[in-house]
Design a protein around this motif. Structure first.
Motif, PDB file in Angstrom:
ATOM      1  N   SER A  47     -14.121   4.186   7.762  1.00  0.00           N
ATOM      2  CA  SER A  47     -13.229   3.827   8.870  1.00  0.00           C
ATOM      3  C   SER A  47     -12.917   2.338   8.794  1.00  0.00           C
ATOM      4  O   SER A  47     -13.610   1.574   8.112  1.00  0.00           O
ATOM      5  CB  SER A  47     -13.867   4.157  10.224  1.00  0.00           C
ATOM      6  N   LYS A  49     -11.005  -0.894  11.475  1.00  0.00           N
ATOM      7  CA  LYS A  49     -10.364  -1.256  12.740  1.00  0.00           C
ATOM      8  C   LYS A  49     -10.182  -2.769  12.785  1.00  0.00           C
ATOM      9  O   LYS A  49     -10.869  -3.512  12.073  1.00  0.00           O
ATOM     10  CB  LYS A  49     -11.187  -0.774  13.936  1.00  0.00           C
ATOM     11  N   HIS A 208      -7.489   1.153  15.553  1.00  0.00           N
ATOM     12  CA  HIS A 208      -8.056   1.884  14.414  1.00  0.00           C
ATOM     13  C   HIS A 208      -7.016   2.043  13.314  1.00  0.00           C
ATOM     14  O   HIS A 208      -5.833   2.323  13.576  1.00  0.00           O
ATOM     15  CB  HIS A 208      -8.571   3.245  14.866  1.00  0.00           C
ATOM     16  N   LEU A 209      -7.466   1.857  12.081  1.00  0.00           N
ATOM     17  CA  LEU A 209      -6.582   1.883  10.928  1.00  0.00           C
ATOM     18  C   LEU A 209      -6.997   2.991   9.972  1.00  0.00           C
ATOM     19  O   LEU A 209      -8.121   3.517  10.048  1.00  0.00           O
ATOM     20  CB  LEU A 209      -6.635   0.532  10.192  1.00  0.00           C
ATOM     21  N   GLN A 210      -6.081   3.342   9.071  1.00  0.00           N
ATOM     22  CA  GLN A 210      -6.386   4.309   8.020  1.00  0.00           C
ATOM     23  C   GLN A 210      -6.473   3.566   6.700  1.00  0.00           C
ATOM     24  O   GLN A 210      -5.550   2.830   6.330  1.00  0.00           O
ATOM     25  CB  GLN A 210      -5.309   5.401   7.949  1.00  0.00           C
ATOM     26  N   TYR A 211      -7.567   3.737   5.998  1.00  0.00           N
ATOM     27  CA  TYR A 211      -7.799   3.015   4.753  1.00  0.00           C
ATOM     28  C   TYR A 211      -7.212   3.793   3.579  1.00  0.00           C
ATOM     29  O   TYR A 211      -7.391   5.012   3.463  1.00  0.00           O
ATOM     30  CB  TYR A 211      -9.295   2.797   4.536  1.00  0.00           C
ATOM     31  N   HIS A 212      -6.516   3.095   2.687  1.00  0.00           N
ATOM     32  CA  HIS A 212      -5.982   3.665   1.456  1.00  0.00           C
ATOM     33  C   HIS A 212      -6.556   2.886   0.292  1.00  0.00           C
ATOM     34  O   HIS A 212      -6.522   1.650   0.290  1.00  0.00           O
ATOM     35  CB  HIS A 212      -4.451   3.588   1.435  1.00  0.00           C
ATOM     36  N   ASP A 216      -4.266   4.531  -4.530  1.00  0.00           N
ATOM     37  CA  ASP A 216      -3.545   5.464  -3.661  1.00  0.00           C
ATOM     38  C   ASP A 216      -2.040   5.200  -3.748  1.00  0.00           C
ATOM     39  O   ASP A 216      -1.588   4.059  -3.925  1.00  0.00           O
ATOM     40  CB  ASP A 216      -4.039   5.302  -2.223  1.00  0.00           C
TER      41      ASP A 216
END
Length: 689
Positions: A47, A49, A208-212, A216
């Protein structure tokens, strides 16, 4: 170059583009506790953030629990301490084992206007300004959670042990009270408190962020935004400047520098920033940080060439003379309308109490803390702070003044010492009215004088002649040994000049009971036989020898004046009470230079030169054990003919003696030992500004 023969041709021209698409979103992550070869690119990120306003980032990264370096029992124990035995959605470690770690960020710098990320492609350089530079370190917040769990269990156990059969307490009347309105001063203290700042930081919500990952597809798509989307140069107006505008950006006018003054140094002083301030601000900033300092050390910390008279005028505005040393004034440390960080006492009361402490040290070397506290009647923390500024605790002696009395300064500037003494008399009269005391109560009682020893004139003359004869033989042998094998003129000091004249950093024994640094005839270091104080120490200490060797291995050529300045900086950097340098004279410093495989270079300064005597004493490294020593000796020999030379003269002399010398060796030689101005080369320290 100085000869005009060397050229610096343009090899290639590269177009630079400014990309702005990610300018407000691009962050640089640094991992200070992780080697650069061990990246987290292939590690699973669980996760992420961010708090954009504070530029705080948290990442959760999985841990390899199957690794042979992982202690499984320890991981299970940590999970048990943090989450307990129950299963809950809020558990930090759902697998009942520590299988992840959290990284929390701090800002590496608050000003990122000078930093950018650059990408080079097809002969074009694309740069994107950075929004922030963050350093990520492992977070141990799970330990706080484990402590809270332990406290909750202990509280539950204590509550369970209490008897439930106790009778219900009778109802009691409650008095309702309303808080009085908050004053402006109390509000300012509350706003500056740590709890308030923590609360303000907690108010900003996490995003909250989405990790790439690096490989990717979304990451590859975002990386394209690092390139300027428009190839039209007219839209990149920031990079389209005339030569004059570009030069103005590199070297702003002086008027702009006056508007944006550099931030004054904090506890760790930046000498580069400090010297951009006016002289008065430099002195004030140094005294505010150091609290107490000899005048010689202050001159050493300032830029060379500054007039001591101007420094004396500035220092008297922000400091007072105590035992020949300068102590920062109380109103500089505690400005008007401020309060004590310990007790909230107003600045006016703090200044009176601190002035009393400083006045006591003008009377004697040591004071008792209880006696001070009983008179000024301030909280213990404030009294301790006053004493720590100027004194150090000693066993069975109370608090002793930090520095030895600077008799040299008092002897050299009697008018300043007299003026400061008059100021202290005025301060004393004010303190007597405020604290209701008499000066006679604090005057130290003179100890019984030892019985004087009578020595006849013939005995004195005989001892002096024997001492001079012994010193003359020793010094003559040393000089003959040093001059052997040298083709360069080495300056010889006459025997009459070999007296140890104290350098500006000298210290001496201090008698108890001296008033504001004026010595008494009962000084224990006063030699009644010869009429001078202290013993004559001719051999440099190992610490001084080590300092000189390291300094010359770094600079190669130094004037005596520059070496003294570097020595003062070195002494000032040593914590109080830990210095091993005492009574270092100019002669002792020169002895250490000559013992460090260095020799004096007799540079023929022009008759109109304004250089001081110490600036005309130039020393250079003579022997290091490497082949390059021959190059340095030839260079020194060139400078014994003229105080400035052109590059081709040095090149011709080296070619005459050593044959064809590579250009790199000539560049190294000149950069190590010389400086250039107006097409001419000078030995370091001999170019007058």
């Amino acid at each position: 170059m100085a000869s005009g023969d060397d050229h610096d041709p343009i090899i290639e021209e590269i177009d630079v583009y400014l990309a702005k698409t990610l300018a407000d979103k691009l962050y640089l992550f640094q991992y200070p506790v992780r080697p650069a070869t061990m990246t987290y690119d292939d590690v699973s990120h669980l996760s992420a953030k961010i708090k954009p306003k504070q530029q705080r980032v948290e990442l959760e990264i999985s841990m390899n629990t199957m690794s042979p370096n992982y202690c499984r029992s320890k991981g299970e124990q940590i999970a048990l301490n943090v989450d307990g035995t129950g299963y809950d959605e809020t558990n930090t470690y759902s697998a009942k084992i520590m299988d992840k770690q959290t990284f929390s960020s701090i800002q590496a710098t608050t000003n990122t206007s000078r930093y950018a990320a650059a990408v080079f492609r097809k002969g074009e350089l694309h740069i994107t300004p950075l929004m922030g530079i963050l350093q990520l370190r492992p977070s141990f917040s799970y330990l706080d959670k484990a402590d809270n769990k332990t406290k909750e269990r202990e509280a539950a156990n204590e509550g369970g042990d209490s008897s439930q059969d106790e009778a219900e307490e009778e109802a009691k009347a409650i008095t309702v009270r309303f808080a009085r309105p908050e004053s402006e001063q109390a509000r300012q203290r509350r706003i500056q408190s740590y709890e308030f700042l923590q609360k303000k930081q907690a108010e900003e919500p996490w995003i909250h962020l989405q990790y790439h990952g690096v490989k990717d597809g979304r990451s590859e798509h975002e990386r394209q935004y690092l390139f300027c989307q428009s190839a039209d140069a007219s839209e990149n107006s920031e990079l389209v400047k005339t030569p004059k505008e570009y030069l103005a950006m590199l070297m702003p006018p002086l008027a702009e520098e006056k508007i944006v003054k550099p931030v004054g140094p904090s506890n760790v002083l930046s000498m580069a920033q400090l010297r951009t301030l006016p002289l008065g601000e430099q002195v004030k900033t140094l005294m505010k940080n150091v609290k107490v300092m000899p005048f010689a050390n202050l001159m050493g910390l300032l830029a060379s060439g500054i007039d001591s008279t101007a420094v004396l005028r500035c220092i008297q505005q922000v400091a007072l003379l105590v035992q020949g040393n300068w102590v920062v004034k109380s109103d500089v440390l505690y400005p008007k309308d401020t309060f004590s960080a310990h007790s909230g006492v107003p600045a006016e009361v703090l200044c009176r109490g601190r002035d009393f402490v400083m006045w006591r040290f003008t009377l004697e070397r040591s004071v008792m803390r209880k006696e001070i506290a009983s008179i000024i009647k301030l909280p213990p923390d404030d009294v301790k702070e006053f004493l720590e500024h100027v004194a150090a605790p000693r066993v069975n002696r109370g608090w002793e003044f930090l520095l030895p009395t600077d008799f040299e300064f008092i002897k050299k500037h009697p008018d300043v010492a007299h003026r400061q003494n008059m100021l202290w008399l005025g301060i004393q009269s004010k303190l007597e009215k405020v604290f209701n005391f008499c000066k006679d109560d604090f005057m130290p009682k003179n100890p019984p004088q030892p019985e004087s020893v009578h020595i006849s004139g013939e005995q004195r003359l005989k001892v002096a002649q024997e001492r001079v004869h012994a010193n003359q033989l020793t010094l003559q042998k040393d000089l003959d040994a040093r001059r052997a094998g040298s083709s360069i003129q080495v300056k010889q000091d006459s025997i009459s000049d070999m007296k140890d004249e104290p350098m500006d950093t000298s210290s001496s024994s201090i008698p108890n009971g001296s008033i504001n640094g004026y010595p008494e005839a009962t000084c224990p270091s006063f030699d009644h036989t010869n009429g001078n104080g202290g013993s004559n120490i001719n051999t440099p200490s190992p610490e001084l020898q080590d300092f000189v060797v390291k300094t010359f291995r770094k600079h190669f050529v130094l004037t005596l004046n520059e070496l003294k300045r570097l020595f003062n900086l070195h002494v000032a950097s040593i914590p109080a009470g830990q210095s091993v340098f005492y009574a270092i004279s100019d002669h002792m410093l020169q002895e250490a230079i000559l013992l460090s495989q260095c020799k004096q270079i007799m540079v023929p300064f022009p008759p109109q030169s304004t250089a001081a005597p110490d600036e005309k004493k130039v020393f250079g490294v003579w022997e290091t054990g490497e082949d390059f020593d021959k190059h340095r000796r030839l260079l020194y020999d060139v400078f014994t003919k003229n105080y400035r030379v052109r590059r081709n003269i040095v090149q011709a002399r080296l070619a005459q003696e050593l044959g064809d010398v590579p250009k790199a060796d000539i560049d190294r030689l000149l950069n190590e030992c010389c400086c250039s101005y107006g097409g001419m080369w000078y030995l370091k320290g001999t170019l007058q500004s």
